[in-house]
Design a protein around this motif. Structure first.
Motif, PDB file in Angstrom:
ATOM      1  N   GLU A   1      22.469  12.902  19.316  1.00 30.71           N
ATOM      2  CA  GLU A   1      22.911  12.103  20.455  1.00 30.71           C
ATOM      3  C   GLU A   1      22.171  12.495  21.725  1.00 30.71           C
ATOM      4  O   GLU A   1      21.715  11.655  22.497  1.00 30.71           O
ATOM      5  CB  GLU A   1      24.419  12.284  20.639  1.00 30.71           C
ATOM      6  N   ARG A   2      22.003  13.807  21.949  1.00 34.13           N
ATOM      7  CA  ARG A   2      21.293  14.286  23.133  1.00 34.13           C
ATOM      8  C   ARG A   2      19.839  13.828  23.145  1.00 34.13           C
ATOM      9  O   ARG A   2      19.274  13.547  24.202  1.00 34.13           O
ATOM     10  CB  ARG A   2      21.347  15.820  23.201  1.00 34.13           C
ATOM     11  N   LEU A   3      19.229  13.782  21.958  1.00 35.94           N
ATOM     12  CA  LEU A   3      17.819  13.429  21.859  1.00 35.94           C
ATOM     13  C   LEU A   3      17.591  11.926  21.697  1.00 35.94           C
ATOM     14  O   LEU A   3      16.454  11.483  21.543  1.00 35.94           O
ATOM     15  CB  LEU A   3      17.178  14.173  20.679  1.00 35.94           C
ATOM     16  N   GLY A   4      18.676  11.157  21.707  1.00 39.52           N
ATOM     17  CA  GLY A   4      18.549   9.712  21.587  1.00 39.52           C
ATOM     18  C   GLY A   4      18.141   9.253  20.199  1.00 39.52           C
ATOM     19  O   GLY A   4      17.548   8.190  20.038  1.00 39.52           O
ATOM     20  N   GLN A   5      18.482  10.056  19.187  1.00 37.04           N
ATOM     21  CA  GLN A   5      18.173   9.700  17.798  1.00 37.04           C
ATOM     22  C   GLN A   5      19.415   9.043  17.181  1.00 37.04           C
ATOM     23  O   GLN A   5      20.473   9.659  17.122  1.00 37.04           O
ATOM     24  CB  GLN A   5      17.796  10.955  17.005  1.00 37.04           C
ATOM     25  N   HIS A   6      19.257   7.811  16.721  1.00 39.14           N
ATOM     26  CA  HIS A   6      20.413   7.061  16.242  1.00 39.14           C
ATOM     27  C   HIS A   6      20.368   6.767  14.742  1.00 39.14           C
ATOM     28  O   HIS A   6      21.407   6.540  14.138  1.00 39.14           O
ATOM     29  CB  HIS A   6      20.548   5.757  17.025  1.00 39.14           C
ATOM     30  N   GLU A   7      19.190   6.767  14.155  1.00 43.75           N
ATOM     31  CA  GLU A   7      19.075   6.467  12.721  1.00 43.75           C
ATOM     32  C   GLU A   7      19.173   7.763  11.915  1.00 43.75           C
ATOM     33  O   GLU A   7      18.205   8.258  11.357  1.00 43.75           O
ATOM     34  CB  GLU A   7      17.746   5.753  12.437  1.00 43.75           C
ATOM     35  N   VAL A   8      20.375   8.322  11.901  1.00 47.91           N
ATOM     36  CA  VAL A   8      20.565   9.627  11.258  1.00 47.91           C
ATOM     37  C   VAL A   8      21.669   9.591  10.193  1.00 47.91           C
ATOM     38  O   VAL A   8      22.251  10.623   9.865  1.00 47.91           O
ATOM     39  CB  VAL A   8      20.881  10.714  12.311  1.00 47.91           C
ATOM     40  N   GLY A   9      21.934   8.403   9.662  1.00 49.33           N
ATOM     41  CA  GLY A   9      23.022   8.260   8.701  1.00 49.33           C
ATOM     42  C   GLY A   9      22.870   9.143   7.483  1.00 49.33           C
ATOM     43  O   GLY A   9      23.823   9.804   7.048  1.00 49.33           O
ATOM     44  N   ARG A  10      21.664   9.186   6.907  1.00 48.83           N
ATOM     45  CA  ARG A  10      21.449   9.986   5.695  1.00 48.83           C
ATOM     46  C   ARG A  10      21.600  11.479   6.003  1.00 48.83           C
ATOM     47  O   ARG A  10      22.198  12.224   5.225  1.00 48.83           O
ATOM     48  CB  ARG A  10      20.070   9.708   5.107  1.00 48.83           C
ATOM     49  N   ILE A  11      21.073  11.897   7.153  1.00 46.74           N
ATOM     50  CA  ILE A  11      21.193  13.305   7.529  1.00 46.74           C
ATOM     51  C   ILE A  11      22.660  13.686   7.715  1.00 46.74           C
ATOM     52  O   ILE A  11      23.102  14.754   7.280  1.00 46.74           O
ATOM     53  CB  ILE A  11      20.387  13.587   8.810  1.00 46.74           C
ATOM     54  N   GLU A  12      23.430  12.824   8.374  1.00 42.92           N
ATOM     55  CA  GLU A  12      24.841  13.125   8.594  1.00 42.92           C
ATOM     56  C   GLU A  12      25.592  13.209   7.266  1.00 42.92           C
ATOM     57  O   GLU A  12      26.447  14.079   7.078  1.00 42.92           O
ATOM     58  CB  GLU A  12      25.461  12.068   9.510  1.00 42.92           C
ATOM     59  N   ARG A  13      25.271  12.328   6.327  1.00 37.92           N
ATOM     60  CA  ARG A  13      25.923  12.379   5.022  1.00 37.92           C
ATOM     61  C   ARG A  13      25.500  13.623   4.253  1.00 37.92           C
ATOM     62  O   ARG A  13      26.311  14.234   3.547  1.00 37.92           O
ATOM     63  CB  ARG A  13      25.601  11.127   4.203  1.00 37.92           C
ATOM     64  N   LEU A  14      24.235  14.008   4.380  1.00 37.16           N
ATOM     65  CA  LEU A  14      23.753  15.232   3.731  1.00 37.16           C
ATOM     66  C   LEU A  14      24.564  16.427   4.191  1.00 37.16           C
ATOM     67  O   LEU A  14      24.962  17.282   3.397  1.00 37.16           O
ATOM     68  CB  LEU A  14      22.267  15.438   4.036  1.00 37.16           C
ATOM     69  N   GLY A  15      24.841  16.497   5.492  1.00 33.96           N
ATOM     70  CA  GLY A  15      25.649  17.592   6.022  1.00 33.96           C
ATOM     71  C   GLY A  15      27.092  17.531   5.554  1.00 33.96           C
ATOM     72  O   GLY A  15      27.666  18.530   5.122  1.00 33.96           O
ATOM     73  N   ARG A  16      27.679  16.350   5.612  1.00 37.12           N
ATOM     74  CA  ARG A  16      29.096  16.211   5.267  1.00 37.12           C
ATOM     75  C   ARG A  16      29.355  16.426   3.783  1.00 37.12           C
ATOM     76  O   ARG A  16      30.463  16.814   3.397  1.00 37.12           O
ATOM     77  CB  ARG A  16      29.603  14.825   5.665  1.00 37.12           C
ATOM     78  N   LYS A  17      28.342  16.174   2.940  1.00 33.71           N
ATOM     79  CA  LYS A  17      28.548  16.271   1.497  1.00 33.71           C
ATOM     80  C   LYS A  17      27.867  17.489   0.871  1.00 33.71           C
ATOM     81  O   LYS A  17      27.814  17.611  -0.355  1.00 33.71           O
ATOM     82  CB  LYS A  17      28.037  14.997   0.809  1.00 33.71           C
ATOM     83  N   SER A  18      27.344  18.383   1.689  1.00 34.64           N
ATOM     84  CA  SER A  18      26.697  19.582   1.167  1.00 34.64           C
ATOM     85  C   SER A  18      27.722  20.701   1.014  1.00 34.64           C
ATOM     86  O   SER A  18      28.542  20.926   1.906  1.00 34.64           O
ATOM     87  CB  SER A  18      25.567  20.037   2.090  1.00 34.64           C
TER      88      SER A  18
END
Length: 416
Positions: free
Chosen positions: A77-94
């Motif tokens: 969010e701070r860096l203005g990166q919005h297309e991070v769906g896969r990364i967020e799922r990788l974290g939540r499901k690791s």
């Protein structure tokens, strides 16, 4: 007569894990912190250095392991990166970052595949890869333990266990190097974030294709076994969950295994009496791995998030506070380990925390130990003496939670 007052308050120690001095040798600072400020707040978090406190936090399930995914999202969010769906799922499901009930479900399924027996059966594979990696360097009379052995070994072992196609194997190393930024989101810059997002998509797409092939033609490999893992109730991992397990095997296991091997060889080089003992008694290789994990563990620091108010050593930890637990400091705590700053292969097995503790104990710990054990056996079976070929050690600087060398050039003398 002037009476000088004595202030019993110990001098404040400045904790700076980013400094060059700390990177070279963190243990004197750990000792100062344990003695003067074992639980203190700095850099926006609580820092714990005593074994009992570190173990207690790791054991307490009210401390969440889900902090890193949250920090990744905040950094995006701070860096203005919005297309991070896969990364967020990788974290939540690791497994590394999940809490119960998600963690219990995932761990229950993955544990059906990552068994002690399955890892033990990999010994011939690991030994063969280590020998192949070392053969050319051995003939040349010298080797860099990191670049020639410790770095390529864990990648090659996982690629072989997963039976990845050659085209994917060639890219796994660079992909893993880029994705490791996710373990330390505070260090990610805008350009890094864009690259990580792209790499996660590339890695996942490549693994999707492998999974499709394994569903059609399953084999004895790790991926086929993960796809087949099933509970009594019929629960299975989704394809994306299998992909994430495989990606995190590389991300969490590569750098730490590399550093375990390098740190162990360095400790043996610095303690020639212990090296000579290992050469005489190669069956002590397993003990050498255990002592390395205690003496100079690869993962030095890890974070948790407090989800409730509690006291540690009289300090009030509030819900929402970040807690940095210093594994390296805990493993040198004299309250638990006799002569903690000595490297001793004959030391009685102790409760080191190099692989964490509790439900988040390292899934790949047995595999990392096996690879380090094979590496030590190979080096000290083939050589009477190993000699360090540099006066200046170059410690890696791309991570502040992992302690490991960039290179470790040694000379080998054939034992005949």
């Amino acid at each position: 007569m002037t009476v000088q007052s004595h202030d019993p308050t110990p001098a404040r120690v400045r904790f700076n894990p980013f400094s060059a001095a700390f990177r070279r040798d963190p243990y004197p600072q750990y000792q100062q912190l344990r003695e003067a400020q074992p639980v203190h707040r700095t850099l926006g978090m609580w820092v714990l250095t005593r074994h009992a406190d570190v173990r207690g936090v790791l054991h307490d399930r009210s401390f969440s392991a889900g902090l890193i995914p949250r920090l990744v999202s905040e950094q995006a969010e701070r860096l203005g990166q919005h297309e991070v769906g896969r990364i967020e799922r990788l974290g939540r499901k690791s497994l590394v970052f999940t809490d119960n009930p998600d963690h219990a479900r995932l761990r229950g399924l993955v544990n059906r595949v990552f068994t002690a027996r399955a890892v033990a059966e990999l010994r011939p594979l690991v030994a063969g890869i280590a020998e192949d990696l070392m053969r050319q360097a051995w003939r040349a009379g010298g080797v860099d333990v990191i670049t020639d052995l410790a770095a390529p070994l864990p990648v090659a072992v996982l690629c072989e266990w997963m039976a990845l196609p050659e085209g994917v194997r060639a890219r796994v190393g660079p992909w893993t190097h880029d994705i490791r930024f996710l373990l330390e989101p505070g260090l990610i810059k805008a350009g890094d974030f864009e690259r990580v997002c792209a790499v996660v998509e590339e890695f996942a797409a490549a693994m999707d294709a492998v999974l499709a092939e394994r569903r059609a033609r399953p084999g004895p490999d790790l991926i086929s076994r993960l796809l087949a893992a099933c509970t009594a109730g019929g629960d299975q991992l989704s394809d994306e969950e299998v992909v994430f397990v495989c990606i995190m095997c590389f991300v969490a296991g590569n750098e730490t295994t590399k550093s375990l091997i390098g740190n162990g060889v360095l400790a043996l080089l610095r303690h020639p009496d212990q090296a000579a003992l290992l050469h005489r008694r190669p069956e002590l290789s397993k003990a050498a791995v255990t002592e390395t994990l205690r003496y100079d563990c690869p993962l030095q620091l890890t974070k948790r998030l407090a989800t409730r108010d509690l006291d540690i050593d009289g300090k009030r930890i509030s819900a929402g506070d970040q807690v940095l637990v210093c594994l390296g400091a805990a493993n040198r705590d004299p309250a638990v380990f006799d002569r903690p700053d000595e490297f001793d292969l004959t030391r009685a097995a102790g409760d080191h925390l190099a692989f964490g503790h509790g439900m988040h104990g390292c899934l790949g710990g047995l595999l990392a130990e096996l690879q380090a054990e094979v590496a030590f056996e190979y080096l000290y079976r083939h050589s009477q003496n190993l000699e360090l070929r540099t006066d200046e050690l170059d410690w890696q600087d791309h991570s502040f939670i992992v302690r490991g060398l960039k290179s470790l050039p040694i000379a080998l003398r054939n034992a005949g």
